[in-house]
Write an enzyme that holds these catalytic residues in place. Sequence first.
Site, PDB file in Angstrom:
ATOM      1  N   TRP A 106       0.643  -1.315  -0.041  1.00 55.50           N
ATOM      2  CA  TRP A 106      -0.011  -0.035  -0.039  1.00 55.50           C
ATOM      3  C   TRP A 106       0.943   1.150   0.002  1.00 55.50           C
ATOM      4  O   TRP A 106       0.451   2.211  -0.555  1.00 55.50           O
ATOM      5  CB  TRP A 106      -1.082  -0.150   1.328  1.00 55.50           C
ATOM      6  CG  TRP A 106      -1.877  -1.349   1.221  1.00 55.50           C
ATOM      7  CD1 TRP A 106      -1.840  -2.316   1.874  1.00 55.50           C
ATOM      8  CD2 TRP A 106      -2.537  -1.413   0.015  1.00 55.50           C
ATOM      9  NE1 TRP A 106      -2.907  -3.077   1.547  1.00 55.50           N
ATOM     10  CE2 TRP A 106      -3.475  -2.718   0.268  1.00 55.50           C
ATOM     11  CE3 TRP A 106      -3.228  -0.659  -0.821  1.00 55.50           C
ATOM     12  CZ2 TRP A 106      -4.366  -3.298  -0.598  1.00 55.50           C
ATOM     13  CZ3 TRP A 106      -4.242  -1.452  -2.086  1.00 55.50           C
ATOM     14  CH2 TRP A 106      -5.089  -2.368  -1.508  1.00 55.50           C
ATOM     15  N   ASP A 176      -1.374   6.693   6.562  1.00 54.51           N
ATOM     16  CA  ASP A 176      -2.388   5.680   6.185  1.00 54.51           C
ATOM     17  C   ASP A 176      -2.541   4.798   7.324  1.00 54.51           C
ATOM     18  O   ASP A 176      -1.853   3.859   7.412  1.00 54.51           O
ATOM     19  CB  ASP A 176      -2.025   4.972   4.687  1.00 54.51           C
ATOM     20  CG  ASP A 176      -3.244   4.081   4.089  1.00 54.51           C
ATOM     21  OD1 ASP A 176      -4.211   3.910   5.023  1.00 54.51           O
ATOM     22  OD2 ASP A 176      -3.009   3.521   3.248  1.00 54.51           O
ATOM     23  N   LYS A 200     -12.469  -1.792   7.972  1.00 51.73           N
ATOM     24  CA  LYS A 200     -11.737  -2.822   8.945  1.00 51.73           C
ATOM     25  C   LYS A 200     -11.930  -2.414  10.257  1.00 51.73           C
ATOM     26  O   LYS A 200     -12.374  -3.435  10.927  1.00 51.73           O
ATOM     27  CB  LYS A 200     -10.170  -2.659   8.444  1.00 51.73           C
ATOM     28  CG  LYS A 200      -9.817  -2.675   7.034  1.00 51.73           C
ATOM     29  CD  LYS A 200      -8.359  -2.584   6.898  1.00 51.73           C
ATOM     30  CE  LYS A 200      -7.998  -2.645   5.547  1.00 51.73           C
ATOM     31  NZ  LYS A 200      -8.253  -3.749   4.588  1.00 51.73           N
TER      32      LYS A 200
END
Length: 365
Positions: A106, A176, A200
């Site tokens: 990511w 992030d 999540k």
Amino acid sequence: MNSTITRAFNFNAGPSALPLEVLEKAQQELINYNNAGMSIMEMSHRSKDYDEVHNEAIARLRSLYTIPENYEVLFLQGGASLQFTMVPMNFLKEDQTASYVLTGSWSEKALKEALLFGKTAEAASTKENKYRNIPTLNEIRFNQSDAYVHITSNNTIYGTQWKEFPTTGEVPLVADMSSDILSKPVDISKFGIIYAGAQKNLGPSGVTVVIIRKDLLEKANKNIPTMLKYSTHADSNSLYNTPPTFGIYMLGEVLKWVEAQGGLEGIAKNNEEKAKLIYDVIDQSNGFYRGHAETSSRSLMNITFRVTDEELEKQFLIEAKEAGFVGLNGHRSVGGCRASTYNAVPVEACQALANFMIEFQKKHQ
């Protein structure tokens, strides 16, 4: 909820488990929210009922994280992947460099997007070690003239997590936090921007939370599309266009649930207990199970491991699925096994997985 329904042991990496109490309340209110004769999904986002839901969710997130007054809380769309673009579009200027710490797939994707807008640099990387660890703080290199330093706080694919965040001085630290937001207390004042997809720990997919320091909004690039300006959403309380109303309603209910668990301190203690149950089995298996992440960088959210033999690993995943465990396959890019133990995954599910792993080893060793 109907007592005949059997809930799966849900270890999906995202969208992931939601608290049962939240799902049950949403079920009760789905058709008739607050005696309005309609669902929250059917209401105008300008209505009084929705306005209360929206502002209460912001207030609860501020309270849980003790977010300082000089930060805005935004509800956006497009997931963290759109934030990979919005951050450099808003804050990477022609005469500056954006520094990225690479700790997994990511962060690589975030860097790839930044390259479209200007100069970038790798402040640190653990790619040569197959992303088994987080860099030490003294390995991170950046300049005080940089536009920002970007990190990914938890790496879902490789199962690593930052235990201590770097101090970047006048350079904004951008994080992030998609896969570990709300999982433990965090000093928000260390960051210029925090962003996270909701799917999540915060709620269902479709909502992206951004926590951004107000002074950065004033310094942002101006000549960019309206919807991609953070200031557009800050100035309109995230109501410039129709927001994902049901997702924000669910996010607010999840925040209430977190409060009932003892806030972030209670959640963190619970997450440590859950992860320990599984890591202990790995560590005590004499190599039958092998963790991917180095011990010092282990994630409390995503436990990545292999079974000693490839064919046996396939059998492990087959038998686990038959036993009611969902989502234990590792990411398609790396294979192996992964148990995602996000906030709403109960201790009982982690204990059941630990017991299953022990019994599987006894049968096949």
